[in-house]
Design an enzyme around this catalytic site. Structure first.
Site, PDB file in Angstrom:
ATOM      1  N   ASP A 152       0.867  -1.191   0.000  1.00  0.00           N
ATOM      2  CA  ASP A 152       0.000   0.000   0.000  1.00  0.00           C
ATOM      3  C   ASP A 152       0.898   1.234   0.000  1.00  0.00           C
ATOM      4  OD1 ASP A 152       0.917  -0.499   2.639  1.00  0.00           O
ATOM      5  OD2 ASP A 152      -0.619   0.824   3.451  1.00  0.00           O
ATOM      6  N   HIS A 461       1.610  -8.877  -3.330  1.00  0.00           N
ATOM      7  CA  HIS A 461       0.618  -7.829  -3.063  1.00  0.00           C
ATOM      8  C   HIS A 461       1.374  -6.504  -2.977  1.00  0.00           C
ATOM      9  CE1 HIS A 461      -3.259  -6.314  -1.608  1.00  0.00           C
ATOM     10  NE2 HIS A 461      -2.556  -5.529  -0.816  1.00  0.00           N
ATOM     11  N   ASP A 504       0.607 -17.606  -3.661  1.00  0.00           N
ATOM     12  CA  ASP A 504       1.208 -16.552  -4.487  1.00  0.00           C
ATOM     13  C   ASP A 504       0.131 -15.835  -5.303  1.00  0.00           C
ATOM     14  OD1 ASP A 504       2.882 -14.931  -5.932  1.00  0.00           O
ATOM     15  OD2 ASP A 504       3.687 -16.524  -7.214  1.00  0.00           O
ATOM     16  N   GLU A 513       2.162 -10.054   0.815  1.00  0.00           N
ATOM     17  CA  GLU A 513       2.499  -8.642   0.713  1.00  0.00           C
ATOM     18  C   GLU A 513       3.999  -8.466   0.956  1.00  0.00           C
ATOM     19  OE1 GLU A 513      -0.121  -5.908   2.823  1.00  0.00           O
ATOM     20  OE2 GLU A 513       0.860  -4.172   1.914  1.00  0.00           O
TER      21      GLU A 513
HETATM   22  O1  G3I Z   1       1.077 -11.031  18.512  1.00  0.00           O
HETATM   23  C1  G3I Z   1       0.109 -12.031  18.212  1.00  0.00           C
HETATM   24  C2  G3I Z   1       0.528 -13.343  18.767  1.00  0.00           C
HETATM   25  O2  G3I Z   1       0.598 -13.269  20.169  1.00  0.00           O
HETATM   26  C3  G3I Z   1      -0.460 -14.423  18.332  1.00  0.00           C
HETATM   27  O3  G3I Z   1      -0.024 -15.682  18.731  1.00  0.00           O
HETATM   28  C4  G3I Z   1      -0.598 -14.412  16.808  1.00  0.00           C
HETATM   29  C5  G3I Z   1      -1.646 -15.388  16.318  1.00  0.00           C
HETATM   30  O4  G3I Z   1      -2.266 -14.942  15.133  1.00  0.00           O
HETATM   31  O5  G3I Z   1      -0.952 -13.129  16.382  1.00  0.00           O
HETATM   32  C6  G3I Z   1      -0.045 -12.132  16.720  1.00  0.00           C
HETATM   33  O6  G3I Z   1      -0.539 -10.927  16.229  1.00  0.00           O
HETATM   34  C7  G3I Z   1      -0.413 -10.702  14.863  1.00  0.00           C
HETATM   35  C8  G3I Z   1       0.315  -9.375  14.702  1.00  0.00           C
HETATM   36  O7  G3I Z   1       0.370  -9.053  13.358  1.00  0.00           O
HETATM   37  C9  G3I Z   1       1.728  -9.423  15.278  1.00  0.00           C
HETATM   38  O8  G3I Z   1       2.703  -9.656  14.365  1.00  0.00           O
HETATM   39  C10 G3I Z   1      -1.795 -10.621  14.242  1.00  0.00           C
HETATM   40  O9  G3I Z   1      -2.406 -11.889  14.270  1.00  0.00           O
HETATM   41  C11 G3I Z   1      -1.695 -10.139  12.822  1.00  0.00           C
HETATM   42  O10 G3I Z   1      -2.980  -9.924  12.286  1.00  0.00           O
HETATM   43  C12 G3I Z   1      -0.894  -8.866  12.747  1.00  0.00           C
HETATM   44  O11 G3I Z   1      -0.606  -8.601  11.411  1.00  0.00           O
HETATM   45  C13 G3I Z   1      -0.142  -7.327  11.090  1.00  0.00           C
HETATM   46  C14 G3I Z   1      -1.057  -6.764   9.995  1.00  0.00           C
HETATM   47  O12 G3I Z   1      -0.550  -5.531   9.541  1.00  0.00           O
HETATM   48  C15 G3I Z   1      -2.483  -6.570  10.465  1.00  0.00           C
HETATM   49  O13 G3I Z   1      -2.555  -5.659  11.476  1.00  0.00           O
HETATM   50  C16 G3I Z   1       1.277  -7.465  10.551  1.00  0.00           C
HETATM   51  O14 G3I Z   1       2.169  -7.837  11.589  1.00  0.00           O
HETATM   52  C17 G3I Z   1       1.738  -6.162   9.933  1.00  0.00           C
HETATM   53  O15 G3I Z   1       2.959  -6.380   9.301  1.00  0.00           O
HETATM   54  C18 G3I Z   1       0.710  -5.665   8.915  1.00  0.00           C
HETATM   55  O16 G3I Z   1       1.109  -4.427   8.442  1.00  0.00           O
HETATM   56  C19 G3I Z   1       0.488  -3.974   7.247  1.00  0.00           C
HETATM   57  C20 G3I Z   1       0.076  -2.554   7.526  1.00  0.00           C
HETATM   58  O17 G3I Z   1      -0.954  -2.562   8.478  1.00  0.00           O
HETATM   59  C21 G3I Z   1      -0.375  -1.836   6.253  1.00  0.00           C
HETATM   60  N1  G3I Z   1       0.637  -1.941   5.237  1.00  0.00           N
HETATM   61  C22 G3I Z   1       0.988  -3.297   4.901  1.00  0.00           C
HETATM   62  C23 G3I Z   1       1.489  -4.048   6.096  1.00  0.00           C
HETATM   63  C24 G3I Z   1       1.874  -5.477   5.744  1.00  0.00           C
HETATM   64  O18 G3I Z   1       0.798  -6.308   5.487  1.00  0.00           O
HETATM   65  O1  9MR Z   2      -3.532  -3.325   0.255  1.00  0.00           O
HETATM   66  C1  9MR Z   2      -3.834  -3.408   1.637  1.00  0.00           C
HETATM   67  C2  9MR Z   2      -2.654  -3.958   2.398  1.00  0.00           C
HETATM   68  O2  9MR Z   2      -1.558  -3.078   2.307  1.00  0.00           O
HETATM   69  C3  9MR Z   2      -3.007  -4.241   3.839  1.00  0.00           C
HETATM   70  O3  9MR Z   2      -1.970  -4.940   4.479  1.00  0.00           O
HETATM   71  C4  9MR Z   2      -4.277  -5.057   3.905  1.00  0.00           C
HETATM   72  C5  9MR Z   2      -4.742  -5.297   5.335  1.00  0.00           C
HETATM   73  O4  9MR Z   2      -4.973  -4.118   5.998  1.00  0.00           O
HETATM   74  O5  9MR Z   2      -5.316  -4.431   3.205  1.00  0.00           O
HETATM   75  C6  9MR Z   2      -5.049  -4.275   1.828  1.00  0.00           C
HETATM   76  O6  9MR Z   2      -6.141  -3.652   1.222  1.00  0.00           O
HETATM   77  C7  9MR Z   2      -7.295  -4.461   1.025  1.00  0.00           C
HETATM   78  C8  9MR Z   2      -8.362  -4.093   2.037  1.00  0.00           C
HETATM   79  O7  9MR Z   2      -7.963  -4.404   3.346  1.00  0.00           O
HETATM   80  C9  9MR Z   2      -9.655  -4.786   1.717  1.00  0.00           C
HETATM   81  N1  9MR Z   2     -10.075  -4.508   0.375  1.00  0.00           N
HETATM   82  C10 9MR Z   2      -9.106  -4.922  -0.636  1.00  0.00           C
HETATM   83  C11 9MR Z   2      -7.789  -4.221  -0.414  1.00  0.00           C
HETATM   84  C12 9MR Z   2      -6.780  -4.704  -1.440  1.00  0.00           C
HETATM   85  O8  9MR Z   2      -6.602  -6.091  -1.368  1.00  0.00           O
END
Ligand code: G3I
Ligand code: 9MR
Ligand code: ZN
Length: 531
Positions: A152, A461, A504, A513
């Site tokens: 994103d 992604h 993939d 991503e």
């Molecule tokens: O910390 C808990 C852990 O205790 C537990 O056992 C485990 C089981 O699922 O979950 C852990 O938490 C996870 C957390 O990341 C910690 O790493 C959540 O499930 C998981 O949903 C969460 O994911 C994060 C995601 O955003 C959703 O919030 C990713 O780390 C993080 O890298 C990702 O970041 C996104 C940005 O929001 C937007 N841009 C892209 C980026 C990458 O996808």
């Molecule tokens: O592109 C977005 C990505 O960077 C984030 O990690 C992800 C979870 O927050 O969301 C992606 O965006 C999606 C949105 O959450 C739901 N609608 C479709 C978007 C593109 O796949």
């Protein structure tokens, strides 16, 4: 399932251990074959190790050890009907990959035109360069610059700070890492330092001038479709300051001072002032439960309910950089309660430990010993998991989470820390296996860095890649996530063992991503152990 031979698809350094994995219930008698144009030479015939059941991937695995082969060349490994992909042995096998994973940051630049001459297919016009609204007000600020976070186009401080910290360790461990892309350098500074400065300049703009607090992030209110960055033209919104952003910012700025002082005193002073100002105000930012997206904003939130590790890291880093007693007192009082660990966006304690242990100002010997012992104990937990895994990866079945590849790299760095502290090579070997895992020796049989390996990732992604219809090279993708956090992961991975919950697909943001801090985690680890 048919038998497979999985290896680091890029290759191995001649002087290091070399292990692949054979999947099958019985061990196998394997041949390591050197390929030279149309001739082949069998260099080694041996038996794989005792098969063990790898719970995470749901299959039997045995280790193929071919450490004794040190002659540079292209190889394949064969066993019965299974054959590995071709891979290399040589001193510079990782060079192109290292070049690409660092060059990636330039290609993620926001707020600037990227010329075709340098960015090639990934050239784009200037983007996200309109004034941004401070959430809930009529105030607009210019916060142009920095890197797009991931697939994103948001820009988030917590993510940025840990990325830079890992990149700084990468440069410190292996200074060549700073200069792998000389065509990107325009002055005396090596290209990666110049690139990091681009991010720092943006971060400085994210600090509220009056108070020193740091805004958590800037993005549009929602995620855009699959378009180039300059086509996302919705209003930019700056979200309120947070404790985690402000503390991480303080730590990162303090850390940066030493890297820029030799080149630009004035800039170093600016970093120092910013760090001190953020430090002085960070504890005042008390939002119960930590930052959460305000109403109407749905982009990355980097929520983190546990904020003590960010305070811990900041105190250690400011003490190391400036030596003021108050920073030391703060850190020592935190450590007295508990030694914290982590090199990820959520848990940053290990950065604090390294800062305190390497500070040249006075430190407390007893506390140093307590930290060291805790770091080794932490690494021992990782080692135990690595030893149980058929692939040598330091996860148990619950640890294939969103961004698992970052945790694999991070675990490698924890193992490396224990190696540095004890001198015991078992930690170093295990740390290296985490690199081999990411580069192909895994249950998915994929090289998780785009543009590299034979079984490569085609559909990350990542918005620019999807528009250009080609994966930008050098991006570490998230990897298996057994939480099945997106519709494609649910469709493709339901019922799969955790280590295989990967697909993939462009829309699988939870497994496919990319982010700036997943790349930096691999950079830090490779700088530590692949030399
Ligand atoms: O910390 C808990 C852990 O205790 C537990 O056992 C485990 C089981 O699922 O979950 C852990 O938490 C996870 C957390 O990341 C910690 O790493 C959540 O499930 C998981 O949903 C969460 O994911 C994060 C995601 O955003 C959703 O919030 C990713 O780390 C993080 O890298 C990702 O970041 C996104 C940005 O929001 C937007 N841009 C892209 C980026 C990458 O996808
Ligand atoms: O592109 C977005 C990505 O960077 C984030 O990690 C992800 C979870 O927050 O969301 C992606 O965006 C999606 C949105 O959450 C739901 N609608 C479709 C978007 C593109 O796949
Ligand atoms: Zn942009």
């Amino acid at each position: 399932m048919s038998n497979r031979i999985l290896v680091n698809e890029i290759g191995y350094l001649p002087g290091q251990k070399k292990r692949g994995v054979f999947t099958g219930e019985k061990s196998c008698s394997f041949q390591v074959v050197r390929k030279n144009h149309d001739t082949e030479e069998v260099m080694l015939t041996a038996e794989s190790g005792q098969p063990i059941f790898d719970k995470d991937g749901g299959e039997f695995c045995s280790v193929i050890d071919f450490t004794e082969i040190t002659i540079p060349g292209t190889y394949v490994i064969r066993c019965d009907s299974a054959e590995s992909v071709p891979f290399m042995i040589g001193e510079d096998v990782y060079r192109n990959l290292e070049k690409d994973i660092t060059r990636f940051y330039y290609l993620q630049r926001c707020g600037q035109e990227l010329s075709e001459q340098i960015a090639g297919k990934f050239a784009h016009k200037s983007c996200h360069d309109t004034p941004a609204r401070v959430y809930g007000t009529d105030k607009f600020l210019e916060v142009n610059g920095g890197w797009h976070d991931a697939g994103d186009y948001g820009r988030y401080i917590v993510a940025a700070a840990v990325t830079l910290a890992a990149l700084f360790y990468g440069i410190q461990e292996k200074p060549e890492f700073a200069g792998l892309n000389p065509d990107l350098a325009s002055g005396p500074m090596p290209d990666l330092l110049q690139e990091i400065r681009y991010e720092l300049e943006w971060m400085l703009k994210m600090q509220e001038k009056e108070t020193g607090k740091v805004y958590h992030k800037v993005s549009c209110a929602g995620f855009c479709g699959f378009i180039m960055p300059e086509e996302e033209r919705e209003e930019l919104v700056i979200c309120p300051p947070s404790l985690t952003a402000t503390a991480d910012f303080a730590a990162c700025m303090a850390m940066a001072v030493a890297f820029y002082k030799p080149y630009d005193e004035a800039f170093a002073k600016q970093l120092e002032d910013a760090a001190r100002k953020a430090y002085d105000v960070m504890k005042e930012i008390q939002v119960p439960g930590g930052f959460m997206n305000p109403e109407g904003v749905v982009t990355g939130s980097y929520e983190d309910k546990i904020e003590k590790d960010e305070l811990y890291w900041a105190a250690a880093e400011l003490y190391k950089a400036f030596g003021d007693r108050k920073y030391r007192d703060d850190f020592e009082s935190y450590v007295n309660q508990e030694v914290l660990h982590g090199y990820g966006w959520e848990d940053v304690g290990s950065f604090g430990n390294l800062a305190y242990l390497s500070a040249e100002f006075d430190t407390d010997e007893e506390l140093r010993n307590k930290i060291k012992a805790s770091m080794v104990a932490f690494a021992n937990e990782k080692l135990e998991k690595a030893n149980k895994s058929g692939f040598g990866v330091a996860f148990d079945e619950n640890e294939y989470i969103w961004g698992s590849n970052m945790y694999a790299a991070e675990n490698g760095s924890h193992l490396y820390d224990a190696y540095v502290l004890t001198g015991d090579e078992k930690y170093l070997d295990a740390a290296r296996e985490q690199v081999h895992y990411i580069l192909g020796k895994n249950a998915c049989g994929k090289c998780f860095v785009t543009g590299h390996g034979t079984n490569r990732i085609y559909n990350p992604h990542h918005r620019p890649s999807s528009v250009i219809k080609e994966a930008m090279p050098g991006m570490v993708i998230g990897g298996p996530d057994s939480g099945l956090h997106d519709p494609d992961a649910i469709a493709d991975c339901t019922g799969m063992p955790p280590a295989k919950c990967y697909t993939d697909k462009l829309l699988s943001y939870s497994t496919n991503e990319i982010t700036i801090y997943w790349n930096s985690a691999l950079i830090m680890l490779m700088a530590q152990v692949m030399k």
